[in-house]
Design a protein around this motif. Structure first.
Motif, PDB file in Angstrom:
ATOM      1  N   ASN A 108       0.814  -1.217   0.000  1.00 49.65           N
ATOM      2  CA  ASN A 108       0.000   0.000   0.000  1.00 49.65           C
ATOM      3  C   ASN A 108       0.850   1.271   0.000  1.00 49.65           C
ATOM      4  O   ASN A 108       0.308   2.382   0.014  1.00 49.65           O
ATOM      5  CB  ASN A 108      -0.963   0.012   1.186  1.00 49.65           C
ATOM      6  CG  ASN A 108      -0.249   0.030   2.534  1.00 49.65           C
ATOM      7  OD1 ASN A 108       0.978   0.042   2.606  1.00 49.65           O
ATOM      8  ND2 ASN A 108      -1.028   0.030   3.606  1.00 49.65           N
ATOM      9  N   GLY A 109       2.175   1.135   0.001  1.00 52.45           N
ATOM     10  CA  GLY A 109       3.066   2.291  -0.052  1.00 52.45           C
ATOM     11  C   GLY A 109       3.701   2.667   1.255  1.00 52.45           C
ATOM     12  O   GLY A 109       4.714   3.371   1.274  1.00 52.45           O
ATOM     13  N   GLY A 110       3.116   2.227   2.377  1.00 54.77           N
ATOM     14  CA  GLY A 110       3.678   2.569   3.680  1.00 54.77           C
ATOM     15  C   GLY A 110       4.895   1.728   4.022  1.00 54.77           C
ATOM     16  O   GLY A 110       5.135   0.675   3.417  1.00 54.77           O
ATOM     17  N   PHE A 111       5.663   2.200   4.993  1.00 53.97           N
ATOM     18  CA  PHE A 111       6.856   1.491   5.442  1.00 53.97           C
ATOM     19  C   PHE A 111       6.685   1.023   6.877  1.00 53.97           C
ATOM     20  O   PHE A 111       6.085   1.716   7.701  1.00 53.97           O
ATOM     21  CB  PHE A 111       8.086   2.405   5.364  1.00 53.97           C
ATOM     22  CG  PHE A 111       8.621   2.600   3.980  1.00 53.97           C
ATOM     23  CD1 PHE A 111       9.690   1.849   3.511  1.00 53.97           C
ATOM     24  CD2 PHE A 111       8.040   3.540   3.132  1.00 53.97           C
ATOM     25  CE1 PHE A 111      10.192   2.032   2.232  1.00 53.97           C
ATOM     26  CE2 PHE A 111       8.529   3.731   1.848  1.00 53.97           C
ATOM     27  CZ  PHE A 111       9.604   2.976   1.393  1.00 53.97           C
ATOM     28  N   SER A 112       7.260  -0.127   7.159  1.00 50.80           N
ATOM     29  CA  SER A 112       7.229  -0.668   8.515  1.00 50.80           C
ATOM     30  C   SER A 112       8.528  -0.349   9.235  1.00 50.80           C
ATOM     31  O   SER A 112       9.526   0.029   8.619  1.00 50.80           O
ATOM     32  CB  SER A 112       7.030  -2.185   8.463  1.00 50.80           C
ATOM     33  OG  SER A 112       8.051  -2.792   7.674  1.00 50.80           O
ATOM     34  N   GLY A 113       8.506  -0.538  10.557  1.00 52.78           N
ATOM     35  CA  GLY A 113       9.703  -0.291  11.345  1.00 52.78           C
ATOM     36  C   GLY A 113      10.766  -1.341  11.146  1.00 52.78           C
ATOM     37  O   GLY A 113      11.941  -1.102  11.415  1.00 52.78           O
ATOM     38  N   ASN A 114      10.385  -2.492  10.661  1.00 54.01           N
ATOM     39  CA  ASN A 114      11.306  -3.563  10.307  1.00 54.01           C
ATOM     40  C   ASN A 114      10.559  -4.502   9.363  1.00 54.01           C
ATOM     41  O   ASN A 114       9.336  -4.417   9.228  1.00 54.01           O
ATOM     42  CB  ASN A 114      11.806  -4.304  11.548  1.00 54.01           C
ATOM     43  CG  ASN A 114      13.212  -4.855  11.371  1.00 54.01           C
ATOM     44  OD1 ASN A 114      13.647  -5.140  10.261  1.00 54.01           O
ATOM     45  ND2 ASN A 114      13.937  -4.992  12.480  1.00 54.01           N
ATOM     46  N   VAL A 115      11.270  -5.388   8.740  1.00 53.43           N
ATOM     47  CA  VAL A 115      10.703  -6.190   7.652  1.00 53.43           C
ATOM     48  C   VAL A 115       9.433  -6.929   8.048  1.00 53.43           C
ATOM     49  O   VAL A 115       8.469  -6.984   7.284  1.00 53.43           O
ATOM     50  CB  VAL A 115      11.760  -7.198   7.131  1.00 53.43           C
ATOM     51  CG1 VAL A 115      11.170  -8.085   6.056  1.00 53.43           C
ATOM     52  CG2 VAL A 115      12.985  -6.450   6.606  1.00 53.43           C
ATOM     53  N   VAL A 135       2.397  15.588   6.870  1.00 55.48           N
ATOM     54  CA  VAL A 135       2.693  16.780   6.072  1.00 55.48           C
ATOM     55  C   VAL A 135       4.183  16.867   5.748  1.00 55.48           C
ATOM     56  O   VAL A 135       4.574  17.327   4.671  1.00 55.48           O
ATOM     57  CB  VAL A 135       2.194  18.076   6.762  1.00 55.48           C
ATOM     58  CG1 VAL A 135       0.685  18.036   6.938  1.00 55.48           C
ATOM     59  CG2 VAL A 135       2.872  18.313   8.099  1.00 55.48           C
ATOM     60  N   SER A 136       5.042  16.410   6.667  1.00 54.27           N
ATOM     61  CA  SER A 136       6.476  16.417   6.401  1.00 54.27           C
ATOM     62  C   SER A 136       6.813  15.452   5.277  1.00 54.27           C
ATOM     63  O   SER A 136       7.572  15.786   4.355  1.00 54.27           O
ATOM     64  CB  SER A 136       7.256  16.040   7.666  1.00 54.27           C
ATOM     65  OG  SER A 136       8.652  16.075   7.435  1.00 54.27           O
ATOM     66  N   CYS A 137       6.235  14.276   5.324  1.00 59.14           N
ATOM     67  CA  CYS A 137       6.488  13.266   4.301  1.00 59.14           C
ATOM     68  C   CYS A 137       6.057  13.763   2.917  1.00 59.14           C
ATOM     69  O   CYS A 137       6.806  13.665   1.944  1.00 59.14           O
ATOM     70  CB  CYS A 137       5.738  11.983   4.655  1.00 59.14           C
ATOM     71  SG  CYS A 137       6.251  10.537   3.720  1.00 59.14           S
ATOM     72  N   LEU A 138       4.859  14.323   2.832  1.00 61.11           N
ATOM     73  CA  LEU A 138       4.366  14.848   1.555  1.00 61.11           C
ATOM     74  C   LEU A 138       5.242  15.996   1.062  1.00 61.11           C
ATOM     75  O   LEU A 138       5.582  16.076  -0.123  1.00 61.11           O
ATOM     76  CB  LEU A 138       2.917  15.312   1.704  1.00 61.11           C
ATOM     77  CG  LEU A 138       1.872  14.211   1.928  1.00 61.11           C
ATOM     78  CD1 LEU A 138       0.512  14.830   2.248  1.00 61.11           C
ATOM     79  CD2 LEU A 138       1.764  13.299   0.704  1.00 61.11           C
ATOM     80  N   SER A 139       5.621  16.872   1.964  1.00 54.53           N
ATOM     81  CA  SER A 139       6.432  18.019   1.582  1.00 54.53           C
ATOM     82  C   SER A 139       7.804  17.596   1.072  1.00 54.53           C
ATOM     83  O   SER A 139       8.297  18.113   0.067  1.00 54.53           O
ATOM     84  CB  SER A 139       6.580  18.972   2.773  1.00 54.53           C
ATOM     85  OG  SER A 139       7.371  20.083   2.451  1.00 54.53           O
ATOM     86  N   VAL A 176      -0.220   7.956   2.653  1.00 57.82           N
ATOM     87  CA  VAL A 176      -0.290   9.040   3.640  1.00 57.82           C
ATOM     88  C   VAL A 176      -1.662   9.695   3.612  1.00 57.82           C
ATOM     89  O   VAL A 176      -2.305   9.890   4.656  1.00 57.82           O
ATOM     90  CB  VAL A 176       0.817  10.081   3.386  1.00 57.82           C
ATOM     91  CG1 VAL A 176       0.626  11.302   4.289  1.00 57.82           C
ATOM     92  CG2 VAL A 176       2.197   9.471   3.610  1.00 57.82           C
ATOM     93  N   LEU A 177      -2.140  10.031   2.429  1.00 67.13           N
ATOM     94  CA  LEU A 177      -3.429  10.711   2.301  1.00 67.13           C
ATOM     95  C   LEU A 177      -4.583   9.850   2.793  1.00 67.13           C
ATOM     96  O   LEU A 177      -5.589  10.362   3.298  1.00 67.13           O
ATOM     97  CB  LEU A 177      -3.662  11.110   0.843  1.00 67.13           C
ATOM     98  CG  LEU A 177      -2.733  12.204   0.293  1.00 67.13           C
ATOM     99  CD1 LEU A 177      -2.905  12.327  -1.212  1.00 67.13           C
ATOM    100  CD2 LEU A 177      -3.016  13.537   0.969  1.00 67.13           C
ATOM    101  N   SER A 178      -4.449   8.539   2.672  1.00 66.51           N
ATOM    102  CA  SER A 178      -5.531   7.631   3.078  1.00 66.51           C
ATOM    103  C   SER A 178      -5.765   7.650   4.579  1.00 66.51           C
ATOM    104  O   SER A 178      -6.822   7.208   5.053  1.00 66.51           O
ATOM    105  CB  SER A 178      -5.207   6.198   2.636  1.00 66.51           C
ATOM    106  OG  SER A 178      -4.170   5.633   3.431  1.00 66.51           O
ATOM    107  N   LEU A 179      -4.801   8.181   5.335  1.00 64.07           N
ATOM    108  CA  LEU A 179      -4.900   8.168   6.795  1.00 64.07           C
ATOM    109  C   LEU A 179      -5.477   9.456   7.370  1.00 64.07           C
ATOM    110  O   LEU A 179      -5.664   9.563   8.580  1.00 64.07           O
ATOM    111  CB  LEU A 179      -3.520   7.903   7.397  1.00 64.07           C
ATOM    112  CG  LEU A 179      -2.957   6.500   7.105  1.00 64.07           C
ATOM    113  CD1 LEU A 179      -1.493   6.405   7.522  1.00 64.07           C
ATOM    114  CD2 LEU A 179      -3.774   5.428   7.809  1.00 64.07           C
ATOM    115  N   GLN A 180      -5.768  10.453   6.514  1.00 65.51           N
ATOM    116  CA  GLN A 180      -6.362  11.683   7.044  1.00 65.51           C
ATOM    117  C   GLN A 180      -7.846  11.468   7.345  1.00 65.51           C
ATOM    118  O   GLN A 180      -8.581  10.844   6.563  1.00 65.51           O
ATOM    119  CB  GLN A 180      -6.215  12.862   6.086  1.00 65.51           C
ATOM    120  CG  GLN A 180      -6.682  14.186   6.728  1.00 65.51           C
ATOM    121  CD  GLN A 180      -6.444  15.407   5.869  1.00 65.51           C
ATOM    122  OE1 GLN A 180      -6.209  15.287   4.668  1.00 65.51           O
ATOM    123  NE2 GLN A 180      -6.508  16.580   6.477  1.00 65.51           N
TER     124      GLN A 180
END
Length: 338
Positions: free
Chosen positions: A84-91, A152-156, A125-129
């Protein structure tokens, strides 16, 4: 102010007066050697992405980013991205906004943002707003101003802040404003106690969406200045002890609102110096405690923001080097350094 410890790496150095540059570099580089049988390895296993960001940025500040294996890190970071595009803290963990921002920050520092499907990350990111302007941290639905900042930091950083239309931006600003308290500090949700960490996330997010007009700079500056204790260190809220991590949370917010000169920079510098480990390198939360990468990063950030010692500049909004941001043409109108 000069640092005479760069070329000397023995225990005779007075860590209360000098930055242990070489020892800090060695400390961060050797963090990767933690063994799977170590307790510390497992209690921090889910934070590996954040830890990688803290460590890499520490090395950037110390002008030693080349000490790490760039390709190995990039490949590991990319292996933590989910469909889905997001990242995890570890695999083996689930995706989250906290680790997603760290992943983007790491790839930027390693000049590898082009390896990323940025449209997919932005979609995640947008899906979580939420309708009230807040952001969930992940699919489980926790709301916290930290996640607003991460979004907002990630998008910017990816040059995709324009995906937030005016309506979404106004809802973000309104949500943050509702998290502001009578003392001008900010909490994690509306009605929550003011906390220096949450205050940074709110000030940082407002800076990125260009809504610093919502901040009472003098009142907030005063509340942040009250975080400095007689020992020079900073706390996160009233009646708490000092902790090196607030050398970032408090000092960054003061920098953004142009009130850094309201605290005693020299006393804070001396407090951070005392929190260094003279044997292993690294910086602890308090003098005499065991160091960790989290406090090492934030202690070095404090030195950088206050312009002590020969360190690379860190930006108080994005928590990335100013040189990195300029390379990607990321500028904020209030920051004269960019």
């Amino acid at each position: 102010m000069s640092d005479n410890s760069n070329s000397n790496n023995n225990n005779s150095i007075d860590h209360t007066k000098n930055v242990l540059v070489e020892k800090h570099i060695s400390y961060v580089v050797n963090l990767d050697n933690k063994k799977e049988e170590d307790f510390e390895y497992w209690v921090t296993e889910h934070l590996r992405m954040n830890g990688m960001y803290w460590g890499l940025t520490s090395l950037y500040i110390l002008k030693a980013l080349d000490k790490m294996d760039r390709d190995v890190i990039i490949n590991w970071v990319l292996s933590c991205q989910k469909s889905n595009g997001g990242f995890s803290g570890n695999v083996s963990h689930d995706e989250h906004l906290l680790s997603t921002l760290s992943a983007v920050q790491i790839l930027m520092q390693l000049d590898a943002l082009d390896r990323l499907d940025q449209d997919l990350v932005a979609k995640y990111v947008l899906s979580l707003q939420q309708e009230d302007g807040s952001f969930f941290g992940d699919k489980w639905g926790e709301v916290d101003t930290r996640f607003t900042y991460c979004a907002v930091s990630c998008l910017s950083l990816m040059g995709k802040l324009d995906l937030l239309d005016n309506n979404r931006i106004e809802k973000i600003a309104d949500f943050i404003n509702r998290c502001k308290n009578f003392d001008a500090g900010y909490g994690c949700i509306p009605g929550a106690e003011s906390h220096a960490g949450q205050t940074f996330t709110c000030v940082g997010a407002l800076a990125i969406i260009n809504r610093l007009d919502l901040i009472d700079r003098d009142q907030l500056g005063w509340w942040l200045c009250e975080r400095q204790l007689p020992n020079g260190g900073l706390n996160g809220r009233p009646e708490k002890t000092s902790d090196v991590c607030y050398s970032w949370w408090v000092v960054s917010a003061l920098s953004v609102i142009d009130r850094l000169h309201w605290i005693d920079n020299e006393k804070l510098r001396n407090y951070i110096l005392k929190c260094q480990d003279n044997e292993t390198g690294g910086i602890a939360d308090k003098p005499g405690n065991v160091p960790d990468v989290f406090h090492t990063f934030f202690g070095l950030c404090g030195f950088s923001l206050m312009s002590y010692f020969d360190m690379e500049e860190i930006d108080p909004t994005y928590a990335l080097g100013t040189k990195t941001l300029l390379k990607y043409n990321i500028k904020l109108p209030w920051n004269k350094k960019l």
